[in-house]
Design a protein around this motif. Structure first.
Motif, PDB file in Angstrom:
ATOM      1  N   HIS A 124     -74.340  -2.031 -12.193  1.00 56.38           N
ATOM      2  CA  HIS A 124     -75.294  -0.920 -12.267  1.00 56.38           C
ATOM      3  C   HIS A 124     -76.690  -1.430 -11.953  1.00 56.38           C
ATOM      4  CE1 HIS A 124     -77.453  -1.394 -16.231  1.00 56.38           C
ATOM      5  NE2 HIS A 124     -76.377  -2.052 -16.591  1.00 56.38           N
ATOM      6  N   ASP A 149     -79.553  -6.928 -18.184  1.00 54.51           N
ATOM      7  CA  ASP A 149     -78.785  -5.671 -18.240  1.00 54.51           C
ATOM      8  C   ASP A 149     -79.127  -4.807 -17.033  1.00 54.51           C
ATOM      9  OD1 ASP A 149     -77.379  -3.432 -18.909  1.00 54.51           O
ATOM     10  OD2 ASP A 149     -78.320  -3.128 -20.865  1.00 54.51           O
ATOM     11  N   GLU A 181     -76.156   4.168 -15.376  1.00 52.46           N
ATOM     12  CA  GLU A 181     -75.174   3.621 -16.329  1.00 52.46           C
ATOM     13  C   GLU A 181     -75.736   3.648 -17.735  1.00 52.46           C
ATOM     14  OE1 GLU A 181     -73.162   0.919 -18.958  1.00 52.46           O
ATOM     15  OE2 GLU A 181     -75.228   0.685 -18.309  1.00 52.46           O
ATOM     16  N   ASP A 182     -77.065   3.390 -17.796  1.00 53.82           N
ATOM     17  CA  ASP A 182     -77.652   3.046 -19.091  1.00 53.82           C
ATOM     18  C   ASP A 182     -78.453   4.183 -19.726  1.00 53.82           C
ATOM     19  OD1 ASP A 182     -77.352   0.987 -20.826  1.00 53.82           O
ATOM     20  OD2 ASP A 182     -78.512  -0.471 -19.661  1.00 53.82           O
ATOM     21  N   TRP A 200     -72.519   7.457 -21.113  1.00 51.48           N
ATOM     22  CA  TRP A 200     -72.838   6.245 -20.351  1.00 51.48           C
ATOM     23  C   TRP A 200     -72.182   6.337 -18.970  1.00 51.48           C
ATOM     24  CZ3 TRP A 200     -75.926   2.761 -23.002  1.00 51.48           C
ATOM     25  CH2 TRP A 200     -76.016   2.951 -24.381  1.00 51.48           C
ATOM     26  N   ASP A 225     -71.692  -7.196 -15.276  1.00 50.93           N
ATOM     27  CA  ASP A 225     -72.669  -6.590 -16.187  1.00 50.93           C
ATOM     28  C   ASP A 225     -73.156  -7.656 -17.168  1.00 50.93           C
ATOM     29  OD1 ASP A 225     -74.241  -4.741 -17.486  1.00 50.93           O
ATOM     30  OD2 ASP A 225     -72.586  -3.567 -18.317  1.00 50.93           O
ATOM     31  N   MET A 226     -74.412  -7.953 -17.103  1.00 50.11           N
ATOM     32  CA  MET A 226     -75.027  -8.972 -17.974  1.00 50.11           C
ATOM     33  C   MET A 226     -74.400 -10.339 -17.715  1.00 50.11           C
ATOM     34  SD  MET A 226     -75.780  -6.671 -21.321  1.00 50.11           S
ATOM     35  CE  MET A 226     -74.286  -5.691 -21.457  1.00 50.11           C
ATOM     36  N   VAL A 272     -65.228  -2.376 -24.008  1.00 45.95           N
ATOM     37  CA  VAL A 272     -66.562  -1.909 -23.639  1.00 45.95           C
ATOM     38  C   VAL A 272     -66.451  -0.682 -22.732  1.00 45.95           C
ATOM     39  CG1 VAL A 272     -68.761  -2.523 -22.576  1.00 45.95           C
ATOM     40  CG2 VAL A 272     -67.445  -4.276 -23.759  1.00 45.95           C
ATOM     41  N   THR A 273     -67.178   0.371 -23.105  1.00 43.82           N
ATOM     42  CA  THR A 273     -67.288   1.542 -22.234  1.00 43.82           C
ATOM     43  C   THR A 273     -68.292   1.203 -21.150  1.00 43.82           C
ATOM     44  OG1 THR A 273     -66.903   3.007 -24.109  1.00 43.82           O
ATOM     45  CG2 THR A 273     -67.895   3.991 -22.149  1.00 43.82           C
ATOM     46  N   ASP A 274     -67.798   0.982 -19.956  1.00 41.25           N
ATOM     47  CA  ASP A 274     -68.677   0.555 -18.868  1.00 41.25           C
ATOM     48  C   ASP A 274     -68.164   1.190 -17.566  1.00 41.25           C
ATOM     49  OD1 ASP A 274     -70.739  -0.811 -17.641  1.00 41.25           O
ATOM     50  OD2 ASP A 274     -70.202  -2.770 -18.447  1.00 41.25           O
ATOM     51  N   PHE A 301     -73.660  -8.176 -27.671  1.00 41.26           N
ATOM     52  CA  PHE A 301     -74.081  -8.498 -26.306  1.00 41.26           C
ATOM     53  C   PHE A 301     -75.166  -9.572 -26.243  1.00 41.26           C
ATOM     54  CE2 PHE A 301     -72.573  -4.001 -25.809  1.00 41.26           C
ATOM     55  CZ  PHE A 301     -71.474  -4.283 -25.016  1.00 41.26           C
ATOM     56  N   TRP A 305     -80.517  -7.543 -26.055  1.00 37.77           N
ATOM     57  CA  TRP A 305     -79.856  -6.346 -25.508  1.00 37.77           C
ATOM     58  C   TRP A 305     -80.546  -5.057 -25.952  1.00 37.77           C
ATOM     59  CZ3 TRP A 305     -76.079  -2.510 -27.340  1.00 37.77           C
ATOM     60  CH2 TRP A 305     -75.450  -1.808 -26.293  1.00 37.77           C
ATOM     61  N   HIS A 306     -80.943  -4.261 -24.985  1.00 38.74           N
ATOM     62  CA  HIS A 306     -81.636  -2.984 -25.211  1.00 38.74           C
ATOM     63  C   HIS A 306     -82.897  -3.166 -26.053  1.00 38.74           C
ATOM     64  CE1 HIS A 306     -77.834  -0.446 -24.068  1.00 38.74           C
ATOM     65  NE2 HIS A 306     -78.262  -1.250 -23.115  1.00 38.74           N
TER      66      HIS A 306
HETATM   67  C1  AHN Z   1     -71.843   0.962 -24.818  1.00 37.72           C
HETATM   68  O1  AHN Z   1     -72.690   0.451 -25.493  1.00 37.72           O
HETATM   69  C2  AHN Z   1     -71.130   2.197 -25.201  1.00 37.72           C
HETATM   70  N1  AHN Z   1     -71.486   0.453 -23.643  1.00 37.72           N
HETATM   71  C3  AHN Z   1     -72.168  -0.686 -23.107  1.00 37.72           C
HETATM   72  C4  AHN Z   1     -72.289  -0.538 -21.661  1.00 37.72           C
HETATM   73  C5  AHN Z   1     -73.559  -1.100 -21.212  1.00 37.72           C
HETATM   74  C6  AHN Z   1     -74.801  -0.737 -21.613  1.00 37.72           C
HETATM   75  N2  AHN Z   1     -73.699  -2.060 -20.361  1.00 37.72           N
HETATM   76  C7  AHN Z   1     -74.962  -2.294 -20.205  1.00 37.72           C
HETATM   77  N3  AHN Z   1     -75.656  -1.528 -20.951  1.00 37.72           N
END
Ligand code: AHN
Ligand code: ZN
Length: 335
Positions: A124, A149, A181-182, A200, A225-226, A272-274, A301, A305-306
């Protein structure tokens, strides 16, 4: 023989020479079979990948509906065209869980588009609008830089594109950069009606339903991803394990063969939901997620992260190298 066709034969010649040089104990008689087993894999330049991450971050947070997002999208497309891809984009309006209409753009770069044998590589390219995991609550509505990320996966894929422009792979490759994605639920919005997993990965949900070409097919997909944090650990992620265990086997083995077993841990990680979820579920293409799973951190993560700390200080060229070299070896070994 023409000089030009000589050049084209050089990789094969080189492979043969290698076999002769290292073939002391090799008793195989069938030379062509031996040559076929050897693929010449380009050397992934981690400094180049690093600079591609840096460049993305220099635009600022790539949050949909912002100028930085549009500028970075233009740059990514120009770069992929420069590396010889046939690029199409999907300019789409996607509805975020909170009702915001996102002017989103999936970027699809096709290498050897005529080739029926294809591999999908994806990441993403957007960054999260809110640092909702930041230890400082004052940052919870600020956007993140997304060096790791978002930026890291795209940086690795751009370097792979650059390598393919010099020496094409045998198979066709699609590099798909997903948007939005985010934009998943903000932590403080947990009670809202729309708080569900499919908030997401909006860009990949769209592409997996309405691909740029129909029917679309690829042997398998690899999502990054990451993939840039120092000493990252990549586990056998649950969705990938469920839909694409043999692809994990293949990739983790290539990683170990290349000396990256300390990054690619041959143990199960969480689900992971990705973006790969929808490629598996909607398209039926087995797709794995190479994603850093940090067992020590609270969120799984990593501490950045975030948060507003997801900057270049979290990018390590050695990790980009481990991932990029592994993926290059995987695709150049496809016949
Ligand atoms: C969730 O936190 C549901 N999925 C992580 C997917 C993600 C977020 N990858 C990067 N940022
Ligand atoms: Zn994220």
């Amino acid at each position: 023989m023409e000089f030009k066709s000589m050049i084209r034969l050089l990789p094969m010649l080189f492979a043969t020479l290698l076999m002769v040089a290292c073939g002391g104990s090799n008793t195989k008689k069938n030379d062509s079979a031996v040559v076929e087993a050897m693929a010449v894999v380009p050397i992934f330049d981690a400094d180049s990948a690093y600079s591609f991450v840096e460049k993305q971050v220099s635009f600022g947070p790539r949050v949909p509906n912002t100028q930085a997002h549009r500028n970075c999208g233009d740059w990514l497309e120009a770069k992929l065209r420069e590396y010889g891809a046939e690029v199409v984009d999907q300019n789409i309006e996607l509805m975020a869980y909170n009702g915001t209409k996102l002017q989103a753009r999936n970027i699809i770069a096709q290498f050897r588009p005529e080739n029926k044998k294809r591999v999908l590589l994806c990441a993403h390219w957007d960054s999260r609008p809110w640092a909702d995991c930041d230890p400082d609550a004052a940052n919870h509505r600020k956007p993140i830089l997304g060096a790791n990320d978002g930026g890291s996966g795209v940086g690795v894929l751009l370097e792979i594109a650059r390598q393919m422009s010099a020496v094409p792979a045998t198979v066709g490759v699609d590099i798909v950069l997903f948007d939005a994605e985010d934009y998943g639920t903000h932590k403080a919005d947990h009670s809202v009606r729309h708080n569900m997993d499919n908030s997401w990965a909006l860009g990949s949900q769209y592409w997996a339903r309405i691909p740029h070409k129909s029917p679309y097919n690829a042997r398998y997909g690899i999502l990054l991803d990451m993939v840039g944090a120092p000493h990252s650990t990549f586990y056998r992620e649950g969705v990938s394990q469920h839909y694409a265990a043999s692809i994990i086997d293949k990739v983790w083995k290539v990683a170990a063969d290349n000396g990256y077993a300390s990054y690619f841990i041959n143990e199960e990680g969480g689900f992971v939901t990705d973006d790969h979820l929808y490629v598996n579920e909607y398209m039926g293409i087995p797709c794995i997620d190479i994603i850093n799973h940090d067992k020590e951190s609270e969120n799984g993560f990593g501490p950045y992260w975030h948060t507003v700390k997801d900057d270049m200080s979290w990018i390590d060229a050695a990790t980009l190298k481990a991932v990029g070299q592994t993926v290059l070896a995987v695709i150049y070994n496809e016949k």
